[in-house]
Design a protein around this motif. Structure first.
Motif, PDB file in Angstrom:
ATOM      1  N   PHE A   1      -3.846  -0.425  -3.568  1.00  0.00           N
ATOM      2  CA  PHE A   1      -4.358   0.382  -2.467  1.00  0.00           C
ATOM      3  C   PHE A   1      -3.997   1.850  -2.650  1.00  0.00           C
ATOM      4  CE2 PHE A   1      -3.821  -3.884  -0.744  1.00  0.00           C
ATOM      5  CZ  PHE A   1      -4.994  -4.080  -0.042  1.00  0.00           C
ATOM      6  N   CYS A   2      -4.626   2.696  -1.817  1.00  0.00           N
ATOM      7  CA  CYS A   2      -4.253   4.112  -1.760  1.00  0.00           C
ATOM      8  C   CYS A   2      -4.254   4.559  -0.313  1.00  0.00           C
ATOM      9  CB  CYS A   2      -5.204   4.986  -2.568  1.00  0.00           C
ATOM     10  SG  CYS A   2      -4.790   6.759  -2.436  1.00  0.00           S
ATOM     11  N   THR A   3      -3.080   4.857   0.218  1.00  0.00           N
ATOM     12  CA  THR A   3      -2.975   5.280   1.612  1.00  0.00           C
ATOM     13  C   THR A   3      -3.667   6.616   1.852  1.00  0.00           C
ATOM     14  OG1 THR A   3      -0.788   6.166   1.059  1.00  0.00           O
ATOM     15  CG2 THR A   3      -0.869   3.999   2.092  1.00  0.00           C
ATOM     16  N   TYR A   4      -3.746   7.451   0.841  1.00  0.00           N
ATOM     17  CA  TYR A   4      -4.349   8.786   0.990  1.00  0.00           C
ATOM     18  C   TYR A   4      -5.874   8.708   1.105  1.00  0.00           C
ATOM     19  CZ  TYR A   4      -5.248  13.758   0.087  1.00  0.00           C
ATOM     20  OH  TYR A   4      -5.661  15.061   0.180  1.00  0.00           O
ATOM     21  N   THR A   5      -6.503   7.965   0.242  1.00  0.00           N
ATOM     22  CA  THR A   5      -7.964   7.940   0.203  1.00  0.00           C
ATOM     23  C   THR A   5      -8.572   6.935   1.184  1.00  0.00           C
ATOM     24  OG1 THR A   5      -7.953   6.344  -1.620  1.00  0.00           O
ATOM     25  CG2 THR A   5      -8.024   8.676  -2.198  1.00  0.00           C
ATOM     26  N   GLN A   6      -7.834   5.887   1.545  1.00  0.00           N
ATOM     27  CA  GLN A   6      -8.353   4.869   2.453  1.00  0.00           C
ATOM     28  C   GLN A   6      -7.979   5.234   3.897  1.00  0.00           C
ATOM     29  OE1 GLN A   6      -6.744   1.616  -0.329  1.00  0.00           O
ATOM     30  NE2 GLN A   6      -8.530   0.627   0.592  1.00  0.00           N
ATOM     31  N   LYS A   7      -8.585   6.307   4.368  1.00  0.00           N
ATOM     32  CA  LYS A   7      -8.226   6.882   5.663  1.00  0.00           C
ATOM     33  C   LYS A   7      -8.501   5.941   6.823  1.00  0.00           C
ATOM     34  CE  LYS A   7      -8.819  11.109   8.395  1.00  0.00           C
ATOM     35  NZ  LYS A   7      -9.465  12.447   8.466  1.00  0.00           N
ATOM     36  N   ASP A   8      -9.497   5.083   6.693  1.00  0.00           N
ATOM     37  CA  ASP A   8      -9.834   4.172   7.781  1.00  0.00           C
ATOM     38  C   ASP A   8      -8.777   3.098   7.979  1.00  0.00           C
ATOM     39  OD1 ASP A   8     -10.522   3.189   5.252  1.00  0.00           O
ATOM     40  OD2 ASP A   8     -11.945   1.752   6.081  1.00  0.00           O
ATOM     41  N   LEU A   9      -7.970   2.846   6.957  1.00  0.00           N
ATOM     42  CA  LEU A   9      -6.976   1.779   7.028  1.00  0.00           C
ATOM     43  C   LEU A   9      -5.545   2.268   7.204  1.00  0.00           C
ATOM     44  CD1 LEU A   9      -7.943  -0.898   4.327  1.00  0.00           C
ATOM     45  CD2 LEU A   9      -7.968  -1.153   6.811  1.00  0.00           C
ATOM     46  N   PHE A  10      -5.224   3.431   6.621  1.00  0.00           N
ATOM     47  CA  PHE A  10      -3.819   3.802   6.490  1.00  0.00           C
ATOM     48  C   PHE A  10      -3.499   5.199   7.023  1.00  0.00           C
ATOM     49  CE2 PHE A  10      -4.722   1.096   2.660  1.00  0.00           C
ATOM     50  CZ  PHE A  10      -4.075  -0.040   3.119  1.00  0.00           C
ATOM     51  N   PHE A  11      -2.287   5.341   7.526  1.00  0.00           N
ATOM     52  CA  PHE A  11      -1.724   6.656   7.777  1.00  0.00           C
ATOM     53  C   PHE A  11      -1.314   7.276   6.437  1.00  0.00           C
ATOM     54  CE2 PHE A  11      -0.423   4.236  11.675  1.00  0.00           C
ATOM     55  CZ  PHE A  11      -1.211   4.930  12.574  1.00  0.00           C
ATOM     56  N   SER A  12      -1.395   8.598   6.333  1.00  0.00           N
ATOM     57  CA  SER A  12      -0.980   9.299   5.124  1.00  0.00           C
ATOM     58  C   SER A  12      -0.370  10.639   5.506  1.00  0.00           C
ATOM     59  CB  SER A  12      -2.167   9.524   4.179  1.00  0.00           C
ATOM     60  OG  SER A  12      -1.811  10.408   3.121  1.00  0.00           O
TER      61      SER A  12
ATOM     62  N   PRO B   1       0.791  -1.234   0.000  1.00  0.00           N
ATOM     63  CA  PRO B   1       0.000   0.000   0.000  1.00  0.00           C
ATOM     64  C   PRO B   1       0.823   1.283   0.000  1.00  0.00           C
ATOM     65  CG  PRO B   1      -0.998  -1.598   1.466  1.00  0.00           C
ATOM     66  CD  PRO B   1       0.299  -2.190   1.009  1.00  0.00           C
ATOM     67  N   ALA B   2       0.483   2.165  -0.927  1.00  0.00           N
ATOM     68  CA  ALA B   2       1.140   3.466  -1.085  1.00  0.00           C
ATOM     69  C   ALA B   2       0.113   4.467  -1.593  1.00  0.00           C
ATOM     70  CB  ALA B   2       2.310   3.363  -2.070  1.00  0.00           C
ATOM     71  N   ILE B   3       0.524   5.705  -1.735  1.00  0.00           N
ATOM     72  CA  ILE B   3      -0.359   6.724  -2.268  1.00  0.00           C
ATOM     73  C   ILE B   3      -0.601   6.464  -3.752  1.00  0.00           C
ATOM     74  CG2 ILE B   3       1.489   8.367  -2.852  1.00  0.00           C
ATOM     75  CD1 ILE B   3      -0.399  10.608  -1.827  1.00  0.00           C
ATOM     76  N   SER B   4      -1.845   6.637  -4.193  1.00  0.00           N
ATOM     77  CA  SER B   4      -2.180   6.377  -5.592  1.00  0.00           C
ATOM     78  C   SER B   4      -1.945   7.622  -6.439  1.00  0.00           C
ATOM     79  CB  SER B   4      -3.644   5.944  -5.716  1.00  0.00           C
ATOM     80  OG  SER B   4      -4.503   7.024  -5.385  1.00  0.00           O
ATOM     81  N   GLN B   5      -1.971   7.425  -7.738  1.00  0.00           N
ATOM     82  CA  GLN B   5      -1.707   8.526  -8.665  1.00  0.00           C
ATOM     83  C   GLN B   5      -2.691   9.670  -8.491  1.00  0.00           C
ATOM     84  OE1 GLN B   5      -1.820   7.526 -12.856  1.00  0.00           O
ATOM     85  NE2 GLN B   5      -0.566   9.297 -13.379  1.00  0.00           N
ATOM     86  N   GLN B   6      -3.944   9.379  -8.247  1.00  0.00           N
ATOM     87  CA  GLN B   6      -4.968  10.426  -8.166  1.00  0.00           C
ATOM     88  C   GLN B   6      -4.735  11.385  -7.003  1.00  0.00           C
ATOM     89  OE1 GLN B   6      -8.732   8.474  -7.589  1.00  0.00           O
ATOM     90  NE2 GLN B   6      -8.226   7.766  -5.538  1.00  0.00           N
ATOM     91  N   ALA B   7      -3.915  10.969  -6.017  1.00  0.00           N
ATOM     92  CA  ALA B   7      -3.700  11.789  -4.829  1.00  0.00           C
ATOM     93  C   ALA B   7      -2.279  12.336  -4.718  1.00  0.00           C
ATOM     94  CB  ALA B   7      -4.012  10.974  -3.575  1.00  0.00           C
ATOM     95  N   PHE B   8      -1.405  11.989  -5.676  1.00  0.00           N
ATOM     96  CA  PHE B   8       0.014  12.320  -5.528  1.00  0.00           C
ATOM     97  C   PHE B   8       0.439  13.370  -6.553  1.00  0.00           C
ATOM     98  CE2 PHE B   8       4.639  10.807  -5.681  1.00  0.00           C
ATOM     99  CZ  PHE B   8       4.987  11.587  -4.589  1.00  0.00           C
TER     100      PHE B   8
ATOM    101  N   LEU C   1       3.367   6.146  -8.531  1.00  0.00           N
ATOM    102  CA  LEU C   1       4.507   5.442  -7.946  1.00  0.00           C
ATOM    103  C   LEU C   1       4.504   3.962  -8.311  1.00  0.00           C
ATOM    104  CD1 LEU C   1       4.785   6.888  -4.316  1.00  0.00           C
ATOM    105  CD2 LEU C   1       6.420   7.189  -6.192  1.00  0.00           C
ATOM    106  N   TYR C   2       3.323   3.374  -8.336  1.00  0.00           N
ATOM    107  CA  TYR C   2       3.229   1.958  -8.682  1.00  0.00           C
ATOM    108  C   TYR C   2       3.777   1.697 -10.088  1.00  0.00           C
ATOM    109  CZ  TYR C   2       0.063   1.205  -4.667  1.00  0.00           C
ATOM    110  OH  TYR C   2      -0.501   1.110  -3.415  1.00  0.00           O
ATOM    111  N   LEU C   3       3.378   2.513 -11.046  1.00  0.00           N
ATOM    112  CA  LEU C   3       3.842   2.318 -12.416  1.00  0.00           C
ATOM    113  C   LEU C   3       5.337   2.622 -12.535  1.00  0.00           C
ATOM    114  CD1 LEU C   3       3.423   1.680 -15.356  1.00  0.00           C
ATOM    115  CD2 LEU C   3       2.543   4.001 -15.712  1.00  0.00           C
TER     116      LEU C   3
END
Length: 244
Positions: free
Chosen positions: A216-227, A153-160, A195-197
């Motif tokens: 995954f997206c650490t930015y948008t999945q706030k319930d699961l991940f720190f960002s 899990p990392a930040i996705s393109q839509q949020a980076f 980052l994934y690509l």
């Protein structure tokens, strides 16, 4: 404690997982399973979270916690030195726990088809651009075609969002990097970076054929991940691998 396990075809003697923010004792804004001792959290809470990690996930050996600096330095376990600066860990020995921490950067898991070698890399855009994945792969004795990789899990393109200078640095390394950047229509000289690509491109260029994850997206999945990008002051997830 809620964890995420890699979706890859690793041998059964390989143990690997990523933590989420769920299951620890830290208070907001570090709630709850913060494993980073450098983010301003109560040291006692961090220590208890680390003990929970070791006990509940049955780690065979206390992990080494790196001083991650967005470098290209890879430490080999067991490690007896005093300089803990580094952004990747490798081991070919049994029960040596490799661990890196993130809160948006890309964690990259490595093993080989025979289950004899493991590694973990912390790949923010700086380390990724400078060659942290290539340096980690260079540690492996296995043929690169036999290496398995999972993008955790990392930040996705839509949020980076990044500046044009970031894109330029990747482009200097390889023109194909352009495929990983989308221009921001609202902000000139700004792009959304994948980052994934970018990691897949680097790994594929090295000859890696078995690459999994990136879901995954650490930015948008706030319930699961720190960002860090989302919250600024926040905790850190851990990513762990060892061979039994």
């Amino acid at each position: 404690m809620q964890i995420i396990t890699p979706t890859w075809l690793a041998p059964k003697n390989i143990h690997a997982f990523s933590t989420t923010r769920l299951g620890g004792v830290s208070l907001p804004p570090f709630d709850a399973l913060n494993l980073g001792a450098h983010v301003g959290d109560d040291p006692c809470a961090v220590a208890e979270n680390r003990q929970l990690l070791q006990r509940l996930q049955k780690l065979p050996h206390p992990p080494l916690y790196l001083n991650q600096t967005h470098s290209t330095r890879v430490l080999t376990l067991p490690y007896t030195g005093e300089n803990l600066d580094g952004d990747a860990v490798y081991s070919a020995q049994k029960n040596q726990v490799c661990l890196v921490m993130t809160a948006d950067c890309l964690p990259v898991f490595f093993t080989d088809k025979s289950g004899q070698e493991v590694a973990l890399a912390h790949a923010g855009w700086r380390g990724l651009c400078a060659g942290i994945l290539e340096n980690t792969l260079a540690k492996f004795n296995a043929n690169v075609e036999d290496v398995l990789v999972w993008l955790a899990p990392a930040i996705s393109q839509q949020a980076f969002q990044v500046g044009a200078e970031v894109r330029a640095q990747f482009m200097q390394h390889s023109p194909i990097s352009a495929l990983a950047f989308q221009a921001d229509p609202l902000h000139k000289q700004k792009y959304y970076a994948d980052l994934y690509l970018l990691a897949r491109q680097r790994l594929t260029a090295c000859g890696v054929k078995h690459i999994y994850g990136g879901d995954f997206c650490t930015y948008t999945q706030k319930d699961l991940f720190f960002s860090y990008r989302r919250d600024g002051q926040t905790g850190r997830m851990a990513h762990v691998i060892w061979r039994e």
